[in-house]
Design an enzyme around this catalytic site. Structure first.
Site, PDB file in Angstrom:
ATOM      1  N   CYS A  75      20.468   4.815 -15.458  1.00 48.40           N
ATOM      2  CA  CYS A  75      19.798   5.444 -14.293  1.00 48.40           C
ATOM      3  C   CYS A  75      20.655   6.417 -13.682  1.00 48.40           C
ATOM      4  O   CYS A  75      20.158   7.402 -12.955  1.00 48.40           O
ATOM      5  CB  CYS A  75      20.104   4.352 -13.269  1.00 48.40           C
ATOM      6  SG  CYS A  75      18.904   2.842 -13.674  1.00 48.40           S
ATOM      7  N   HIS A 132      19.566   8.437  -6.594  1.00 47.51           N
ATOM      8  CA  HIS A 132      19.115   7.502  -7.372  1.00 47.51           C
ATOM      9  C   HIS A 132      18.296   6.370  -6.526  1.00 47.51           C
ATOM     10  O   HIS A 132      18.662   6.005  -5.541  1.00 47.51           O
ATOM     11  CB  HIS A 132      19.941   6.551  -8.437  1.00 47.51           C
ATOM     12  CG  HIS A 132      19.158   5.470  -9.177  1.00 47.51           C
ATOM     13  ND1 HIS A 132      17.791   5.969  -9.799  1.00 47.51           N
ATOM     14  CD2 HIS A 132      19.635   4.392  -9.438  1.00 47.51           C
ATOM     15  CE1 HIS A 132      17.674   4.859 -10.243  1.00 47.51           C
ATOM     16  NE2 HIS A 132      18.834   3.785 -10.112  1.00 47.51           N
ATOM     17  N   ASN A 188      12.097   1.319  -8.564  1.00 45.17           N
ATOM     18  CA  ASN A 188      13.556   1.829  -9.686  1.00 45.17           C
ATOM     19  C   ASN A 188      12.961   2.265 -10.927  1.00 45.17           C
ATOM     20  O   ASN A 188      12.569   1.568 -11.798  1.00 45.17           O
ATOM     21  CB  ASN A 188      14.564   0.956  -9.696  1.00 45.17           C
ATOM     22  CG  ASN A 188      15.784   1.446 -10.340  1.00 45.17           C
ATOM     23  OD1 ASN A 188      15.763   2.519 -10.976  1.00 45.17           O
ATOM     24  ND2 ASN A 188      16.839   0.797 -10.596  1.00 45.17           N
TER      25      ASN A 188
HETATM   26  O1  UT7 Z   1      19.506   1.411 -10.995  1.00 45.04           O
HETATM   27  C1  UT7 Z   1      20.565   0.248 -10.854  1.00 45.04           C
HETATM   28  C2  UT7 Z   1      20.212  -1.117 -11.039  1.00 45.04           C
HETATM   29  N1  UT7 Z   1      20.060  -2.035 -10.208  1.00 45.04           N
HETATM   30  C3  UT7 Z   1      20.352  -2.065  -8.829  1.00 45.04           C
HETATM   31  O2  UT7 Z   1      20.755  -1.209  -8.462  1.00 45.04           O
HETATM   32  C4  UT7 Z   1      20.196  -3.438  -8.123  1.00 45.04           C
HETATM   33  C5  UT7 Z   1      21.286  -3.589  -7.102  1.00 45.04           C
HETATM   34  N2  UT7 Z   1      21.156  -4.794  -6.559  1.00 45.04           N
HETATM   35  C6  UT7 Z   1      20.302  -5.366  -5.748  1.00 45.04           C
HETATM   36  O3  UT7 Z   1      19.509  -4.542  -5.434  1.00 45.04           O
HETATM   37  C7  UT7 Z   1      20.153  -6.442  -5.040  1.00 45.04           C
HETATM   38  O4  UT7 Z   1      21.318  -6.994  -5.349  1.00 45.04           O
HETATM   39  C8  UT7 Z   1      18.783  -7.321  -5.408  1.00 45.04           C
HETATM   40  C9  UT7 Z   1      17.763  -6.751  -4.751  1.00 45.04           C
HETATM   41  C10 UT7 Z   1      18.511  -7.408  -6.956  1.00 45.04           C
HETATM   42  C11 UT7 Z   1      18.704  -8.914  -4.939  1.00 45.04           C
HETATM   43  O5  UT7 Z   1      19.234  -8.901  -3.648  1.00 45.04           O
HETATM   44  P1  UT7 Z   1      20.377  -9.882  -2.896  1.00 45.04           P
HETATM   45  O6  UT7 Z   1      20.239  -9.701  -1.477  1.00 45.04           O
HETATM   46  O7  UT7 Z   1      21.642  -9.403  -3.555  1.00 45.04           O
HETATM   47  O8  UT7 Z   1      19.667 -11.147  -3.371  1.00 45.04           O
HETATM   48  P2  UT7 Z   1      20.458 -12.487  -4.461  1.00 45.04           P
HETATM   49  O9  UT7 Z   1      20.346 -12.047  -5.880  1.00 45.04           O
HETATM   50  O10 UT7 Z   1      21.843 -13.027  -3.685  1.00 45.04           O
HETATM   51  O11 UT7 Z   1      19.447 -13.592  -4.279  1.00 45.04           O
HETATM   52  C12 UT7 Z   1      19.268 -14.293  -3.089  1.00 45.04           C
HETATM   53  C13 UT7 Z   1      18.181 -15.347  -3.171  1.00 45.04           C
HETATM   54  C14 UT7 Z   1      18.302 -16.325  -4.394  1.00 45.04           C
HETATM   55  O12 UT7 Z   1      17.967 -17.502  -4.154  1.00 45.04           O
HETATM   56  P3  UT7 Z   1      19.350 -18.713  -3.634  1.00 45.04           P
HETATM   57  O13 UT7 Z   1      19.929 -18.757  -4.864  1.00 45.04           O
HETATM   58  O14 UT7 Z   1      19.783 -18.065  -2.474  1.00 45.04           O
HETATM   59  O15 UT7 Z   1      18.347 -19.792  -3.376  1.00 45.04           O
HETATM   60  C15 UT7 Z   1      17.500 -15.762  -5.450  1.00 45.04           C
HETATM   61  O16 UT7 Z   1      17.257 -16.854  -6.331  1.00 45.04           O
HETATM   62  O17 UT7 Z   1      16.795 -14.698  -3.413  1.00 45.04           O
HETATM   63  C16 UT7 Z   1      16.255 -15.419  -4.704  1.00 45.04           C
HETATM   64  N3  UT7 Z   1      15.464 -14.477  -5.425  1.00 45.04           N
HETATM   65  C17 UT7 Z   1      14.198 -14.114  -5.055  1.00 45.04           C
HETATM   66  N4  UT7 Z   1      13.359 -14.717  -3.998  1.00 45.04           N
HETATM   67  C18 UT7 Z   1      12.247 -14.098  -4.002  1.00 45.04           C
HETATM   68  C19 UT7 Z   1      15.953 -13.393  -6.243  1.00 45.04           C
HETATM   69  N5  UT7 Z   1      14.775 -12.666  -6.672  1.00 45.04           N
HETATM   70  C20 UT7 Z   1      13.792 -13.174  -5.970  1.00 45.04           C
HETATM   71  C21 UT7 Z   1      12.485 -12.590  -5.549  1.00 45.04           C
HETATM   72  N6  UT7 Z   1      11.661 -13.171  -4.872  1.00 45.04           N
HETATM   73  N7  UT7 Z   1      11.955 -11.590  -6.467  1.00 45.04           N
END
Ligand code: UT7
Length: 318
Positions: free
Chosen positions: A112, A245, A275
């Site tokens: 990225c 980004h 992204n």
């Molecule tokens: O270019 C660089 C590449 N990537 C990035 O920059 C990504 C950086 N990270 C992020 O943007 C965030 O960490 C995410 C958007 C990927 C995730 O957000 P988060 O607030 O960190 O969520 P999390 O991973 O802590 O997940 C919270 C909950 C989980 O459920 P439980 O375990 O709390 O029951 C996940 O299973 O949300 C659940 N979850 C979803 N729910 C609905 C994860 N993905 C989804 C989804 N829809 N698509």
């Protein structure tokens, strides 16, 4: 001698997939995706549409806006994580499709942050007199390395391409660039699959520790931006635009806060594009340029971060 952006172009594939559409693909919701990432929709390349095809349209638009012919280019760099083939480079394929001359052409793999790496590299060619006009492209078909059964990643990414033409200028242009990498972070973000003996060994899909990436991105983007400013002895209050980004609106907001930038001075495309990895920064530059936001002399900060980890910032006068 400076390297100055004299033309920009962008291209998004026709097919647009909304968060609502994804509700029937994985267990997710528009509300979850939008509140956690700021994304509402993303564009997806058609079957048979390759990264070089997206790069071609973006490049033609950049050349047109620069008012130059592909034959006038003396360097082509394509930043991509999703090349058309193992080899040759997508840059060589693009060179042929553009009908450019036999100038050097190569790919930049910094995920990225690829466009920031590529632009910083092209600037060095221009500053040392090795090139006068460079085409720098970020192009991706990320949808092909996303596991459409994995809701934690498939909702985040999109396809697209952005391009700029850089030209040697005595007036103004890129002022400083800071590039960083730390391979110790490989476990947080990778696609481990390898082509071996006629088969792919290991998963060919994006694997990501979202929270780990999030924390690192917020810290490192603030720091690298400060470093690019410090190299020039410029205070962050002088910045006119931040073009970061586009991975997550919350990362962008936290980075802007660290640089003291109000959100109306931050170019945001993530809501409509998701992204697009190496394509996100040039697509955002192109949008801001075409909307007339970027005025001659404006102080602009570009920032990128991604797998590696690799990250960086470029400070320029428009
Ligand atoms: O270019 C660089 C590449 N990537 C990035 O920059 C990504 C950086 N990270 C992020 O943007 C965030 O960490 C995410 C958007 C990927 C995730 O957000 P988060 O607030 O960190 O969520 P999390 O991973 O802590 O997940 C919270 C909950 C989980 O459920 P439980 O375990 O709390 O029951 C996940 O299973 O949300 C659940 N979850 C979803 N729910 C609905 C994860 N993905 C989804 C989804 N829809 N698509």
């Amino acid at each position: 001698m400076f390297a100055r952006i004299i033309g920009t172009g962008g291209y998004l594939p026709e097919k647009c997939v909304t968060n609502k559409d994804l509700e029937s693909v994985v267990e997710t919701s528009d509300e979850w995706i939008f509140t956690r990432t700021g994304i509402r929709q993303r564009h997806i390349a058609a079957d048979g549409q390759l990264t070089s095809d997206l790069a071609l349209v973006a490049s033609q638009r950049a050349l047109e806006s620069a008012g130059i012919d592909a034959k006038d280019l003396d360097l082509i760099i394509v930043a991509t994580t999703t090349p058309d083939m193992v080899f040759p480079s997508t840059a060589c394929i693009l060179q042929q499709k553009l009908g450019a001359g036999a100038c050097p052409a190569f790919d930049m793999q910094a995920v990225c942050s690829g466009f920031v790496y590529a632009l910083a590299t092209a600037e060095k060619f221009i500053k040392t007199g090795s090139a006068k006009r460079a085409l720098v492209v970020g192009a991706e078909t990320l949808s092909r390395i996303v596991d459409w059964k994995d809701r934690t990643t498939c909702v985040l990414f999109g396809d697209g391409a952005g391009a700029v033409v850089l030209e040697a200028s005595e007036e103004t242009g890129i002022l400083s660039s800071v590039l960083k990498a730390d391979g110790n972070y490989l476990p947080l973000l990778n696609v481990p699959g390898q082509v071996r003996h006629g088969a792919v060994e290991g998963t060919p899909f994006i694997h990501m520790d979202g929270q780990g990436v999030f924390k690192f991105a917020v810290r490192s983007l603030g720091e690298v931006g400060e470093e690019a400013l410090a190299q020039q002895g410029i205070d962050k209050t002088e910045l006119d635009w931040l073009i970061p980004h586009q991975a997550n609106a919350r990362i962008i907001e936290a980075t802007a806060k660290k640089l003291g930038m109000p959100m109306e001075r931050v170019v945001m495309t993530v809501e409509r594009q998701g992204n697009t990895s190496a394509a996100s920064v040039p697509l955002a530059i192109d949008e801001a340029a075409r909307e007339g936001k970027l005025k001659r002399g404006d102080l602009v900060m570009l920032e990128g971060i991604g797998g590696g980890f690799a990250w960086g910032a470029i400070l320029l006068r428009w």
